[in-house]
Design a protein around this motif. Structure first.
Motif, PDB file in Angstrom:
ATOM      1  N   UNK A   9       0.838  -1.204   0.000  1.00  0.00           N
ATOM      2  CA  UNK A   9       0.000   0.000   0.000  1.00  0.00           C
ATOM      3  C   UNK A   9       0.871   1.252   0.000  1.00  0.00           C
ATOM      4  N   UNK A  10       0.269   2.369  -0.355  1.00  0.00           N
ATOM      5  CA  UNK A  10       0.944   3.659  -0.269  1.00  0.00           C
ATOM      6  C   UNK A  10       1.399   3.896   1.168  1.00  0.00           C
ATOM      7  N   UNK A  11       2.613   4.421   1.347  1.00  0.00           N
ATOM      8  CA  UNK A  11       3.130   4.626   2.696  1.00  0.00           C
ATOM      9  C   UNK A  11       2.273   5.647   3.449  1.00  0.00           C
ATOM     10  N   UNK A  12       2.291   5.528   4.763  1.00  0.00           N
ATOM     11  CA  UNK A  12       1.413   6.335   5.608  1.00  0.00           C
ATOM     12  C   UNK A  12       1.638   7.833   5.430  1.00  0.00           C
ATOM     13  N   UNK A  13       2.855   8.245   5.171  1.00  0.00           N
ATOM     14  CA  UNK A  13       3.140   9.671   5.026  1.00  0.00           C
ATOM     15  C   UNK A  13       2.353  10.270   3.870  1.00  0.00           C
ATOM     16  N   UNK A  14       2.261   9.532   2.765  1.00  0.00           N
ATOM     17  CA  UNK A  14       1.539  10.055   1.593  1.00  0.00           C
ATOM     18  C   UNK A  14       0.026   9.898   1.720  1.00  0.00           C
ATOM     19  N   UNK A  15      -0.427   9.195   2.744  1.00  0.00           N
ATOM     20  CA  UNK A  15      -1.870   9.092   2.974  1.00  0.00           C
ATOM     21  C   UNK A  15      -2.383  10.236   3.841  1.00  0.00           C
ATOM     22  N   UNK A  16      -1.498  10.943   4.530  1.00  0.00           N
ATOM     23  CA  UNK A  16      -1.899  11.997   5.454  1.00  0.00           C
ATOM     24  C   UNK A  16      -2.574  13.152   4.701  1.00  0.00           C
ATOM     25  N   UNK A  17      -3.566  13.741   5.356  1.00  0.00           N
ATOM     26  CA  UNK A  17      -4.241  14.898   4.782  1.00  0.00           C
ATOM     27  C   UNK A  17      -5.468  14.545   3.971  1.00  0.00           C
ATOM     28  N   UNK A  18      -5.674  13.253   3.710  1.00  0.00           N
ATOM     29  CA  UNK A  18      -6.841  12.827   2.942  1.00  0.00           C
ATOM     30  C   UNK A  18      -7.863  12.204   3.880  1.00  0.00           C
ATOM     31  N   UNK A  19      -9.114  12.534   3.678  1.00  0.00           N
ATOM     32  CA  UNK A  19     -10.180  12.062   4.548  1.00  0.00           C
ATOM     33  C   UNK A  19     -11.396  11.757   3.680  1.00  0.00           C
ATOM     34  N   UNK A  20     -11.672  10.471   3.457  1.00  0.00           N
ATOM     35  CA  UNK A  20     -12.764  10.096   2.578  1.00  0.00           C
ATOM     36  C   UNK A  20     -14.110  10.563   3.109  1.00  0.00           C
ATOM     37  N   UNK A  21     -14.253  10.597   4.439  1.00  0.00           N
ATOM     38  CA  UNK A  21     -15.518  11.025   5.028  1.00  0.00           C
ATOM     39  C   UNK A  21     -15.822  12.487   4.709  1.00  0.00           C
ATOM     40  N   UNK A  22     -14.775  13.263   4.411  1.00  0.00           N
ATOM     41  CA  UNK A  22     -14.958  14.668   4.066  1.00  0.00           C
ATOM     42  C   UNK A  22     -14.710  14.927   2.586  1.00  0.00           C
ATOM     43  N   UNK A  23     -14.596  13.842   1.811  1.00  0.00           N
ATOM     44  CA  UNK A  23     -14.460  13.999   0.364  1.00  0.00           C
ATOM     45  C   UNK A  23     -13.081  14.435  -0.088  1.00  0.00           C
ATOM     46  N   UNK A  24     -12.061  14.304   0.768  1.00  0.00           N
ATOM     47  CA  UNK A  24     -10.706  14.716   0.375  1.00  0.00           C
ATOM     48  C   UNK A  24      -9.932  13.485  -0.094  1.00  0.00           C
ATOM     49  N   UNK A  25      -9.928  13.288  -1.401  1.00  0.00           N
ATOM     50  CA  UNK A  25      -9.236  12.145  -1.991  1.00  0.00           C
ATOM     51  C   UNK A  25      -8.012  12.622  -2.747  1.00  0.00           C
ATOM     52  N   UNK A  26      -6.999  11.779  -2.888  1.00  0.00           N
ATOM     53  CA  UNK A  26      -5.821  12.157  -3.666  1.00  0.00           C
ATOM     54  C   UNK A  26      -6.211  12.453  -5.109  1.00  0.00           C
ATOM     55  N   UNK A  27      -5.496  13.379  -5.770  1.00  0.00           N
ATOM     56  CA  UNK A  27      -5.792  13.656  -7.175  1.00  0.00           C
ATOM     57  C   UNK A  27      -5.408  12.484  -8.057  1.00  0.00           C
ATOM     58  N   UNK A  28      -5.884  12.504  -9.287  1.00  0.00           N
ATOM     59  CA  UNK A  28      -5.521  11.466 -10.250  1.00  0.00           C
ATOM     60  C   UNK A  28      -4.031  11.545 -10.560  1.00  0.00           C
ATOM     61  N   UNK A  29      -3.464  10.424 -10.979  1.00  0.00           N
ATOM     62  CA  UNK A  29      -2.063  10.388 -11.382  1.00  0.00           C
ATOM     63  C   UNK A  29      -1.843  11.403 -12.498  1.00  0.00           C
ATOM     64  N   UNK A  30      -0.708  12.108 -12.471  1.00  0.00           N
ATOM     65  CA  UNK A  30      -0.485  13.203 -13.421  1.00  0.00           C
ATOM     66  C   UNK A  30       0.082  12.711 -14.749  1.00  0.00           C
ATOM     67  N   UNK A  31       0.003  13.576 -15.755  1.00  0.00           N
ATOM     68  CA  UNK A  31       0.410  13.216 -17.119  1.00  0.00           C
ATOM     69  C   UNK A  31       1.886  12.869 -17.210  1.00  0.00           C
ATOM     70  N   UNK A  32       2.744  13.568 -16.459  1.00  0.00           N
ATOM     71  CA  UNK A  32       4.188  13.283 -16.513  1.00  0.00           C
ATOM     72  C   UNK A  32       4.466  11.855 -16.051  1.00  0.00           C
ATOM     73  N   UNK A  33       3.792  11.442 -14.990  1.00  0.00           N
ATOM     74  CA  UNK A  33       3.983  10.082 -14.468  1.00  0.00           C
ATOM     75  C   UNK A  33       3.504   9.049 -15.477  1.00  0.00           C
ATOM     76  N   UNK A  34       2.338   9.296 -16.058  1.00  0.00           N
ATOM     77  CA  UNK A  34       1.811   8.358 -17.065  1.00  0.00           C
ATOM     78  C   UNK A  34       2.753   8.258 -18.250  1.00  0.00           C
ATOM     79  N   UNK A  35       3.248   9.392 -18.697  1.00  0.00           N
ATOM     80  CA  UNK A  35       4.188   9.390 -19.822  1.00  0.00           C
ATOM     81  C   UNK A  35       5.425   8.558 -19.503  1.00  0.00           C
ATOM     82  N   UNK A  36       5.941   8.706 -18.283  1.00  0.00           N
ATOM     83  CA  UNK A  36       7.129   7.946 -17.890  1.00  0.00           C
ATOM     84  C   UNK A  36       6.836   6.446 -17.811  1.00  0.00           C
ATOM     85  N   UNK A  37       5.701   6.103 -17.263  1.00  0.00           N
ATOM     86  CA  UNK A  37       5.334   4.701 -17.139  1.00  0.00           C
ATOM     87  C   UNK A  37       5.232   4.032 -18.517  1.00  0.00           C
TER      88      UNK A  37
END
Length: 344
Positions: free
Chosen positions: A312-340
């Motif tokens: 799973x994603x490490x705990x540090x990168x999960x901080x600040x997001x709260x599904x109960x309040x609708x705060x979800x991580x953004x979609x993967x960005x174009x630069x990352x997709x291009x690299x993949x």
């Protein structure tokens, strides 16, 4: 040779205020690009969970006036909620109300209207999560013009559907049987029903035949079992919390060529990959692969059951997001997709 790549393992998490600013900047830059975009895009399955996410991403990038959305008859007048506050709508669709309302919303059963939209489109995207619906939707590709591109959602296991665990994912629809107060799918096969993976295989065969006949190109995007719904409204919480845990817990992405793995895929990142394939950052689609799989969690099934191969994603990168309040991580960005895509 193929590689399995973690998208964000070295990413440093910014403070919440900076993340929000970055998200606003990203959306602004996407919309600025939309003004110069001339691609016309048609989207089958715009009413599926993946399709709704993709519809917003496409409307935001290419402006709604260039996007046709194929929906059920019931959704034609209600697809874009008229009474939803604009900020909530933007959170849900990743696009503004103005952009979404500019899209052409077409009844998928209106064959003539669908084929007119397909014939005038540069890119046709098929985002059905049901193989049976995908097999029907691809028939419209007989109207696709030479030189067009098709991005088609399919599943891992289509080419290995006689193997575990895909045999179980490919069972035909069962007849419902009353047991006390419950209706359970424990009867015989529904006449005429087709397994999920069999149906996707039929859809892929139709795409290949029409591509040869019409002269368009195609990229098949294989997901695992689908999870997550992207931005979350409070009204969705009780029904969707389990699925939406994927939006925080599994933020990474693994991409390979072909149909070689098994696992689960987060819908929001799947939609982002499909959006990217519509118009690659380089501006050229010539080097895009014909067949890729996109997974958020990679698993392996053996004698003892399902084994998870990725973390799973490490705990540090999960901080600040709260599904109960609708705060979800953004979609993967174009630069990352291009690299993949460059690394496979």
């Amino acid at each position: 040779h193929t590689t399995m790549t973690l998208t964000t393992s070295s990413r440093v998490r910014a403070p919440a205020a900076l993340r929000q600013r970055a998200t606003r900047t990203h959306r602004s830059s996407v919309r600025a690009g939309a003004a110069r975009a001339s691609l016309r895009v048609a989207l089958h399955g715009a009413y599926t969970p993946t399709g709704r996410l993709l519809a917003g991403l496409l409307a935001s990038q290419f402006s709604g006036a260039n996007v046709s959305l194929f929906v059920t008859a019931d959704d034609v007048t209600t697809y874009v909620p008229q009474d939803m506050p604009d900020d909530v709508l933007e959170q849900r669709f990743n696009a503004s109300a103005k952009e979404l309302k500019a899209c052409a919303v077409i009844d998928e059963m209106d064959t003539e209207a669908v084929e007119r939209a397909v014939a005038s489109s540069d890119v046709v995207v098929i985002a059905h999560e049901s193989g049976a619906r995908a097999a029907v939707a691809v028939k419209s590709l007989r109207a696709a013009r030479s030189g067009a591109r098709v991005i088609a959602l399919s599943r891992v296991g289509v080419n290995r559907r006689q193997e575990r665990p895909f045999v179980d994912q490919n069972v035909k629809q069962k007849t419902m049987v009353s047991v006390g107060q419950m209706q359970l799918p424990i009867g015989g096969d529904v006449p005429g029903s087709v397994g999920l993976l069999d149906a996707f295989a039929q859809a892929e065969e139709t795409i290949a035949a029409e591509a040869r006949e019409r002269g368009f190109t195609c990229t098949v995007v294989r997901s695992g079992q689908l999870r997550g719904n992207g931005p979350l409204l409070l009204a969705d919480l009780s029904a969707r919390m389990v699925d939406n845990l994927y939006d925080v817990k599994f933020q990474d992405l693994y991409v390979k060529r072909g149909d070689v793995s098994e696992g689960y895929t987060k819908r929001l990142n799947l939609a982002a990959v499909m959006r990217y394939l519509v118009e690659p950052k380089s501006g050229s689609s010539a080097a895009l692969p014909e067949d890729i799989e996109v997974l958020s969690v990679v698993t392996k099934t053996n004698f003892f059951g399902e084994q998870t191969l990725t973390q799973p994603t490490d705990r540090e990168r999960r901080k600040g997001y709260d599904m109960a309040k609708g705060r979800a991580p953004p979609a993967v960005d174009a630069d990352t997709i291009e690299r993949l895509l460059a690394e496979i």
